[in-house]
Scaffold this active site. Structure first.
Site, short mmCIF file in Angstrom:
data_model
loop_
_atom_site.label_atom_id
_atom_site.label_comp_id
_atom_site.label_asym_id
_atom_site.label_seq_id
_atom_site.Cartn_x
_atom_site.Cartn_y
_atom_site.Cartn_z
N LYS A 1 0.83 -1.21 0.00
CA LYS A 1 0.00 0.00 0.00
C LYS A 1 0.86 1.26 0.00
CE LYS A 1 -3.92 1.91 2.59
NZ LYS A 1 -4.81 1.65 3.75
N GLU B 1 10.19 -6.02 3.50
CA GLU B 1 10.39 -7.35 2.90
C GLU B 1 9.98 -7.36 1.43
OE1 GLU B 1 9.16 -8.03 7.27
OE2 GLU B 1 8.63 -6.68 5.61
N GLY C 1 -4.70 -3.72 5.10
CA GLY C 1 -3.96 -4.83 4.48
C GLY C 1 -4.62 -6.18 4.63
N ARG C 2 -5.04 -6.52 5.85
CA ARG C 2 -5.63 -7.85 6.07
C ARG C 2 -7.07 -7.94 5.59
NH1 ARG C 2 -4.37 -5.18 10.49
NH2 ARG C 2 -5.90 -4.63 12.07
N GLU D 1 -3.88 -9.81 14.69
CA GLU D 1 -3.37 -8.49 14.31
C GLU D 1 -4.41 -7.41 14.58
OE1 GLU D 1 -2.08 -6.81 10.10
OE2 GLU D 1 -0.52 -8.13 10.90
N HIS E 1 -4.66 -36.76 14.08
CA HIS E 1 -3.49 -37.60 14.38
C HIS E 1 -2.33 -36.77 14.93
CE1 HIS E 1 -5.04 -41.33 12.54
NE2 HIS E 1 -5.75 -40.48 11.82
N LYS F 1 11.47 -3.33 13.52
CA LYS F 1 12.01 -3.12 12.18
C LYS F 1 13.09 -2.04 12.15
CE LYS F 1 8.38 -4.96 9.25
NZ LYS F 1 7.53 -4.73 8.08
#
Length: 545
Positions: A207, A213, A268-269, A354, A385, A509
């Site tokens: 955005k 990253e 974003g999410r 978040e 399992h 960061k």
């Protein structure tokens, strides 16, 4: 006025109800109420049913939960979002992912401007582009047809599109979609080894176009691309940006015609419905993407229009709150009985943790109660399992969501799906009602044979919601995602927190940039580091090849 649970009348009533029923077993509720399923289940447009009868609740619990919802004015807060009010206060922004899935011929006014015009234009650009890539009209610089799409993004820019494309794998066309998110060079190399550069398109999704990253990976691919072909002139045919920062995109070298816009009010999410979902449209086609949006829009309308006692997201949220606050349930398990939903738990993890993993309320006060639960889970029957032993016989209290589909899109080995759903129904039943002993005989080991029944005992009383869809298709997946979005939004309202920021994502960061320069330039260890960080950096320098 400061918000506090204990000051609310119906929170106090809920507390009294909790004391009355906390030691009751789920099977007791069913014994005393033959109509429990009919009372505590909802059919959503004949495409999905929610069964919440296997919960530690009674009529009084739900009555007080609905009264509590009214008391704290949940409906008022829902209306604020749907009217475009700036409910994301810390970022001074509206939250309008709901507008992205409205029909294009509808209207939605924000600051007296009909934003549906821009949404329609964005969808039209996505449609034209995706159809031209699919039919081979858009080609690479060597004039070969495009075969691969590389989605470069992290968080919501990867988790959403990746999850949806996996869920709708049966609808995909010939294009191969790859996702590059991790800054680990192994991820980058793995993707590059699968593709041919001259038949691949690269979508850089950020955005702000500053996500570390994403930009790091994009720069590395750009450098690799230019080194291999020695020609910058062809860069514009393969690189596209999905962003709201036109200036930074052009600075990066991408042609302005290759920009797909993310609107400021799209988090974003919550962005899978926007141009961030371009890789979905490229995979399943424009018409199926519209069905995906339509499924979400139907759930939006249900959420906005339906009264509390029939409102699926509100009910799910209230039940989650009930376990979080009164039963001290720190976790929730999301269990999908469909391999197509193998990425879904990770998606819900981000959406929930978040959004609601906060420790300060809307009044700027430190929170003394639990906010977001830890979301975890897996895919049935695999998880039976692995961690189901803990659910059945462990000491932890873990409310569960079970999700499955009656019909899938494969016409061979159909009996497998019957086996899968048999397990789906059996697990919710056994977790709820338990079992005193297993009928199957096992070899009696000497030290425990006298008490073997104790080891084979299932106490039950583990609550669950069962979410059963008729089909696995774009409409159903859209409705499923929208349902969880709204559930989590309502949880934020109840918990009195801002659900739409994520300042914690940025934590660390800035320090990582300092350490990066330190590692790269091989400077002496700065005295301001703690002894642990200094010690680990020493080992890095010692072992680095």
């Amino acid at each position: 006025m400061e918000y506090c649970f204990n000051k609310k009348k119906y929170f106090k009533m809920l507390h009294k109800n909790f004391k009355k029923i906390k030691n009751l077993h789920i099977k007791d509720f069913f014994l005393h109420d033959k109509n429990r399923f009919d009372k505590f289940s909802i059919n959503f447009m004949d495409i999905m049913v929610l069964d919440y009868s296997k919960n530690i609740i009674n009529d009084e619990t739900m009555k007080f939960l609905f009264k509590f919802a009214k008391e704290i004015k949940i409906k008022k807060e829902i209306k604020k979002m749907f009217l475009g009010k700036k409910i994301n206060k810390t970022e001074n922004s509206s939250v309008l992912h709901i507008a992205l899935r409205k029909p294009c011929n509808s209207n939605f006014f924000l600051n007296k401007k009909n934003i549906m015009i821009k949404i329609k234009n964005c969808l039209k650009k996505m449609k034209n582009f995706s159809e031209n890539v699919i039919n081979g009209k858009i080609r690479g610089f060597t004039n070969k047809k495009i075969t691969d799409i590389v989605n470069i993004g992290i968080g919501g820019s990867e988790l959403g599109p990746k999850m949806v494309n996996n869920a709708l794998k049966d609808y995909k066309n010939h294009l191969k979609i790859h996702y590059l998110s991790n800054i680990d060079n192994n991820n980058l190399i793995d993707v590059l080894n699968k593709i041919s550069l001259d038949t691949s398109l690269f979508f850089i999704i950020s955005k702000t176009f500053t996500t570390y990253e994403t930009i790091k990976n994009a720069k590395s691919i750009k450098k690799y691309f230019n080194k291999k072909f020695y020609n910058n002139n062809f860069f514009y045919k393969h690189f596209y940006a999905i962003s709201n920062n036109k200036k930074e995109v052009i600075k990066f070298g991408i042609n302005k015609k290759n920009i797909f816009k993310i609107f400021k009010w799209t988090g974003g999410r919550y962005s899978v419905w926007s141009s961030v979902g371009l890789s979905i449209m490229l995979s399943i086609g424009y018409k199926n993407f519209l069905k995906f949006l339509d499924g979400a829009n139907k759930m939006d309308n249900h959420f906005y229009e339906t009264r509390y006692n029939k409102n699926i997201p509100v009910i799910l949220s209230l039940i989650s709150f009930w376990y979080n606050i009164f039963f001290n349930a720190d976790t929730e398990a999301v269990l999908a009985y469909s391999d197509r939903l193998s990425k879904f738990t990770k998606y819900v993890q981000q959406l929930n943790m978040e959004s609601n993993g906060k420790n300060v309320d809307k009044n700027g006060k430190n929170i003394l109660y639990n906010t977001s639960q830890i979301i975890w889970g897996g895919v049935g029957t695999n998880c039976q399992h692995s961690f189901f032993q803990l659910l059945h016989q462990g000491t932890r209290f873990v409310p569960c969501d079970f999700i499955s589909f009656v019909n899938n899109n494969n016409k061979i080995f159909c009996e497998h799906n019957i086996n899968l759903l048999s397990n789906f129904f059996a697990q919710t039943k056994t977790l709820a009602f338990g079992k005193k002993t297993l009928k199957k005989n096992i070899k009696k080991i000497e030290y425990c044979k006298k008490n073997l029944k104790l080891y084979k005992k299932f106490l039950g009383n583990i609550p669950s919601n069962t979410i059963l869809f008729k089909n696995i298709d774009p409409e159903s997946i859209g409705a499923l995602l929208s349902m969880y979005e709204h559930k989590i939004f309502v949880q934020g309202i109840i918990l009195n927190i801002f659900s739409f920021d994520q300042w914690g994502v940025e934590l660390g960061k800035s320090l990582s940039n300092i350490i990066y320069e330190h590692l790269k330039k091989n400077k002496k260890i700065n005295h301001k580091y703690d002894s642990s960080t200094s010690g680990l950096i020493k080992y890095y320098k010692k072992w680095k090849k």
